[in-house]
Every structure is written in structure tokens, then in C-alpha cells.
Design a protein around this motif. Structure first.
Motif, PDB file in Angstrom:
ATOM      1  N   GLN A  37     -36.200 -21.895  69.079  1.00 36.47           N
ATOM      2  CA  GLN A  37     -35.892 -23.144  68.389  1.00 36.47           C
ATOM      3  C   GLN A  37     -37.170 -23.869  67.970  1.00 36.47           C
ATOM      4  OE1 GLN A  37     -33.133 -24.263  67.246  1.00 36.47           O
ATOM      5  NE2 GLN A  37     -33.839 -26.293  66.601  1.00 36.47           N
TER       6      GLN A  37
ATOM      7  N   ILE B  11     -38.457 -24.656  63.936  1.00 36.96           N
ATOM      8  CA  ILE B  11     -38.729 -25.973  63.353  1.00 36.96           C
ATOM      9  C   ILE B  11     -40.221 -26.248  63.220  1.00 36.96           C
ATOM     10  CG2 ILE B  11     -36.565 -26.862  64.303  1.00 36.96           C
ATOM     11  CD1 ILE B  11     -38.268 -28.462  66.331  1.00 36.96           C
TER      12      ILE B  11
ATOM     13  N   THR C 186     -36.220 -31.239  63.625  1.00 34.03           N
ATOM     14  CA  THR C 186     -34.935 -30.539  63.750  1.00 34.03           C
ATOM     15  C   THR C 186     -33.984 -30.960  62.647  1.00 34.03           C
ATOM     16  OG1 THR C 186     -35.202 -30.403  66.159  1.00 34.03           O
ATOM     17  CG2 THR C 186     -32.983 -30.102  65.280  1.00 34.03           C
TER      18      THR C 186
END
Length: 375
Positions: free
Chosen positions: A305, A309, A352
Motif C-alpha cells: 500500500q 501511494i 491515499t
């Protein structure tokens, strides 16, 4: 011509480490008197330097693999349509989010934060060709280096393929071009250092013409991975050990220069090659050990993750979040380490949001607007 590939958790970890170093370095801008000045200076420059250098060699490793496959699958030079297809895909991946931040800095943020003059050069990646003397979007220097690399290396490979493909094998053509590319921009940097003796950071490190070799070192490792995978697999630990040693030498060298406030001509010319080679040599080891380094699924998911980003995080944390945190109305209520915590959380949340609402949808447009069918 497929462009989908499973994610490599080891390379995701490298990208996450790179963005973490950059975030940590810029966090020092919020600490003021809460950290020793020497420690702040070291963290600012060392974290920022090695974080971005990691990004450079990783980009070369990944993009180099794509370019090598593209050139290897054609008997001579690839057709213009293939090169145009490559450039379009890279631009759809990088330019829309970059332009979003540029436009925000020229409009909303310029009026709200009053942090810089408007710089139209950013629209064409011209703000730091020979030096980085600009205030708007200070982190954009590295994006400019990358974009010029994406443009120039395929042209160099195309020229090399046109001139040499009939005389030697494709692997040799590619490695000759990569070696020549690295030599050219290394020589240009040394010539600039000797002739001008510029500032090591804004006059060399952040200038396009003196740094394009950094990304090409990652491409050279990608070439070895593509054409000599067995040899690389046997020697990956030795190469990684050598890479770590070279990186530590570069770390100590730069630390000494920062502590003594004396940056020699040798450092200005040689540090960048040393760091690029050292970090690039570790990439095969990272690529092959991701699962062992992160055996827990939740850890891998978190690293993935952060990796996803990282581009939006890189662009927004310094141009948007840091100026916001340094507004007088914010600084009166939030200073020191609590400010750093809010800065990290806000940067992650904003990145995000931008990634899922804008960056990823824009990247997916390349499947709609780019189509090249190999004959």
C-alpha cells in the motif's frame, strides 16, 4: 503485448524504504528547536539523498526491463509506433499527477499559502536542466530527471540499434548504449564540477544534465538480470554485499562533508556514481528476498500500500502538507514531534485519496488511449 505483471514484494519494500527516507528527511523542517541543528542537517540531507537515489535506481531497474524487452523483440530498431507507445504509457503514469500538483501550486496554493512565485517552466520540465534555482514544488527536480531519462534513453537505444544491430548481437547493442549513456553523463558532471565548481546539492544533485546516469545504473542491472539471470542468481549475495559496502562508503563520505562543511570536488563528481552503483547492485537481492523479508501477509499488504501511494505521497507531502503545517495559524497550536505526527498522517491520508481518486484512474487511461500491436 502485455504490460501487466505481478508485484514484487521486495521491490515494493525498496520503494517504501525510499519514500520513508524522504518523508523522514523533510520532517526535520517542522522540528525547529526540537532537534539539534547538526542532527537535523544530517537527517535532511542523508535521508533525502539516499531516498531519492533509491528511487532513481529502482526506476531504472523497472523501466530498463521494459525497454530491454521492447528492443530485444525487434530484429533492428523498434518501429516509431512502439517507442511512441512506450512514451505514452510512461506519461499517462507520471504526468497527470505531476501536472495536478503544478496547477494547484499555481492557483489555489499560491494564493492560500503564499509560498512561492509561479514557475511556468514546471509545465515543460525545464526548471532544473543545469541547476535547481526555483522555489515552487522543490521536490519536482527528481521528477524532471526521470522524465528526461524516459525521453532520452529510448532515443539512444534506437540510435544504437539502427547503427549496430547488423554488426553485433542485440544484448551487446543494448549494453554498449547503456555504458555510453552512463559515460556521457558522468563525464558531463565531472566537466561541470571542474569548470564551474557548483553547489553539490542545487548545482549538481538536482540538475538533469548531471544526473541522468543515476537511473541508467539501474538499467544496467536490469540488463544483467534479463540476459544473465543464472549468473546473477549465483552472485546476488556478493553483489548485494558490495553494494552495501559502496553505499556505506558514500554515507560516511557525505556525512563527513556535512559535518565539516567542506564538500570537495571529488565528492561533487564521484559521490553520485558511488551511491548509484552501490544501491543498484542490491536490487537483485531485494527482488529475490521479498517473501523472506516480509513473511507476514499484513506486513506485505502495508508495504504494498505504501509503495502504491508513494508517487502521490512524494508529490504532495512537501508541496502541500509541509507548507500547510508551517502556516502561522497552525504553528501556534502544533509544533515539534506532535506536528511531525500530524504531518505524516495527513500526508498518508492525502496521498491515499489522490491515488485512488485520481492517480490510478488516470494511469488506467493508458489502456484506453494507447494501443500498439506488434507484427
Amino acid at each position: 503485448m502485455s504490460h501487466t505483471a505481478p508485484r514484487n514484494s521486495g521491490l515494493d519494500l525498496v520503494r517504501a524504504l525510499a519514500i520513508s527516507l524522504v518523508l523522514a528527511s523533510h520532517a526535520t523542517m517542522l522540528l525547529g528547536g526540537h532537534m539539534n541543528d547538526t542532527a537535523r542537517r544530517l537527517l535532511l540531507y542523508l535521508g533525502g539523498f539516499f531516498g531519492v537515489e533509491l528511487f532513481f535506481v529502482l526506476s531504472g531497474y523497472l523501466i530498463g526491463t521494459l525497454l530491454i524487452k521492447l528492443f530485444d523483440t525487434h530484429p533492428g530498431r523498434p518501429p516509431n509506433a512502439a517507442l511512441w507507445h512506450f512514451w505514452q504509457r510512461r506519461w499517462w503514469r507520471t504526468v497527470p499527477t505531476y501536472l495536478l500538483v503544478v496547477l494547484l501550486n499555481m492557483t489555489l496554493l499560491a494564493g492560500w499559502l503564499h509560498q512561492h512565485p509561479i514557475e511556468l517552466r514546471h509545465l515543460l520540465f525545464l526548471q532544473n536542466l543545469t541547476s535547481a534555482n526555483f522555489a515552487m514544488m522543490p521536490e519536482s527536480w527528481s521528477i524532471t530527471v526521470e522524465e528526461w531519462f524516459y525521453l532520452t534513453l529510448p532515443l539512444a537505444l534506437s540510435l544504437g540499434a539502427a547503427l549496430l544491430s547488423a554488426r553485433t548481437t542485440k544484448p551487446k547493442v543494448i549494453v554498449y548504449v547503456l555504458a555510453s549513456y552512463i559515460f556521457l553523463f558522468t563525464a558531463l558532471r565531472w566537466g561541470w564540477v571542474i569548470y564551474q565548481d557548483p553547489h553539490w546539492d542545487r548545482g549538481i544533485r538536482k540538475a538533469v544534465l548531471w544526473r541522468l546516469d543515476a537511473i541508467a545504473w539501474g538499467c544496467l542491472v536490469a540488463w544483467a538480470t534479463y540476459y544473465h539471470p543464472r549468473w546473477l542468481a549465483r552472485h546476488q549475495h556478493t553483489l548485494a554485499g558490495l553494494g552495501v559496502a559502496l553505499t556505506l562508503i558514500g554515507l560516511l563520505w557525505l556525512t563527513h562533508a556535512l559535518l565539516t562543511h567542506h564538500v570537495s570536488v571529488w565528492l561533487k563528481g564521484g559521490l553520485f556514481s558511488l551511491a548509484s552503483i552501490g544501491l543498484a547492485l542490491t536490487l537483485p537481492w531485494w527482488a529475490n528476498h521479498g517473501q523472506r523479508l516480509m513473511p507476514w501477509q499484513r506486513v506485505r499488504a502495508s508495504i504494498t500500500q505504501l509503495s502504491l501511494i508513494s508517487y502521490s505521497l512524494y508529490l504532495f507531502h512537501l508541496s502541500v502538507v509541509i507548507p500547510l503545517m508551517r502556516l502561522p495559524s497552525v504553528e501556534r497550536h502544533l509544533q515539534g514531534w506532535p506536528a511531525v505526527g500530524v504531518y505524516l498522517l495527513l500526508s498518508l491520508a492525502l496521498a491515499t485519496l489522490v491515488y485512488y481518486a485520481y492517480e490510478r484512474p488516470m494511469t488506467r487511461q493508458r489502456e484506453r488511449f494507447t494501443s500498439y500491436k506488434q507484427a
